[in-house]
Write an enzyme that holds these catalytic residues in place. Structure first.
Site, PDB file in Angstrom:
ATOM      1  CG  HIS A 183      94.162  88.669  86.613  1.00 35.48           C
ATOM      2  ND1 HIS A 183      93.626  88.786  87.873  1.00 35.48           N
ATOM      3  CD2 HIS A 183      95.435  88.215  86.788  1.00 35.48           C
ATOM      4  CE1 HIS A 183      94.525  88.413  88.774  1.00 35.48           C
ATOM      5  NE2 HIS A 183      95.633  88.056  88.149  1.00 35.48           N
ATOM      6  CB  CYS A 221      90.797  91.295  93.916  1.00 32.76           C
ATOM      7  SG  CYS A 221      90.468  89.527  93.710  1.00 32.76           S
ATOM      8  CB  SER A 252      94.140  87.210  93.897  1.00 30.12           C
ATOM      9  OG  SER A 252      93.821  87.425  92.532  1.00 30.12           O
TER      10      SER A 252
END
Length: 287
Positions: free
Chosen positions: A188, A74, A12
């Protein structure tokens, strides 16, 4: 399908760069196309249908560019889209599974924490691995969620006072309950290591699935006779759906961080990463 074709990697946003780094260490001669859907990040708070639609669009774009396989780097997209993608595309599709199993095997306190996005917690993958690995071992899994951390990483603030404050708030219950392993349930989150160290020291062992996904991807390519025949160092082209000028410095910084923060990089991977004196190849794609 040509074995010389690139491998597609999708996230993303910029979080999947943590997985891309592991893929390049495992397969330093492969070419990669990395697609960051920065126009629509974060996915975690989006509806299930929206996540599936955006993921399908991104993988379709990579397929149109001739990739031989796609790694969905992701956690949220993997939680909602893998079955659909594998039914639609003939090429190998590799997804992420939260690294609960190694955390369960390593815990000494019997308490494991998972830091995830709202989307990952809604999906079935996390619940499935907790049921499969934690419950039979009698290990308690505590979950923490934040909507703020992904945007902070996306804007280059992974190691900032604001990020540390968020981590302090969301992880305090896990630390208080004695969790000694922290599963990073979003690509992340490996970029938060410095902030986590600053706030919690050695309280948590950080566990993510990047290296395991890279090994699995290499095995999948080998089984399908799709490993590149080239022996020269491979490279990466970065595709960005959103603001190119905003994404470029973050991608550059995090890519360099991935290279230089590992002491156990194999010699051939060092050669593959070396010589980065020219700007990264970052191109716009659909919005």
């Amino acid at each position: 399908m040509s074995s010389a074709a690139p491998v597609g990697v999708f996230d993303s946003g910029v979080g999947g760069l943590s997985v891309l780094a592991e893929l390049r260490r495992a397969m330093p001669h492969e070419e990669f196309l990395y697609l960051a859907d920065t126009a629509h990040v974060p996915y975690g708070a989006r509806s299930d249908d929206d996540i599936r639609e955006l993921t399908d669009r991104a993988v379709s774009a990579l397929h149109a560019r001739g990739v031989k396989a796609v790694v969905v780097a992701c956690n949220t997209a993997s939680a909602f889209s893998l079955s659909h993608l594998r039914a639609r595309f003939a090429m190998p599709i590799v997804g992420l599974v939260p690294a609960v199993k190694p955390a369960v095997e390593a815990t000494r306190s019997g308490v494991v924490g998972v830091l995830a996005t709202p989307g990952t917690l809604r999906g079935t993958l996390l619940a499935d691995v907790i049921r499969q690995f934690a419950e039979p071992a009698g290990v308690q899994v505590l979950q923490a969620v934040s909507r703020e951390l992904v945007p902070l990483v996306e804007t280059g603030q992974a190691d900032s006072p604001q990020t540390r404050e968020v981590l302090r708030d969301v992880l305090a219950p896990l630390a208080g309950a004695g969790a000694d392993q922290l599963v990073l349930g979003c690509t992340h989150y490996p970029f938060l290591a410095a902030s986590l160290q600053a706030e919690y020291g050695d309280r948590f062992v950080l566990v993510d699935s990047g290296a395991a996904v890279a090994r699995h991807t290499r095995n999948v390519l080998a089984r399908n006779m799709l490993l590149t025949p080239h022996t020269r160092p491979g490279g990466v082209t970065y595709l960005v759906t959103g603001d190119l000028e905003a994404a470029q410095p973050v991608i550059t910084t995090l890519s360099a961080q991935n290279v230089h923060n590992r002491e156990d990089t194999p010699a051939e991977a060092v050669r593959a990463f070396s010589g980065r004196t020219t700007p990264l190849r970052i191109e716009p794609i659909y919005t």
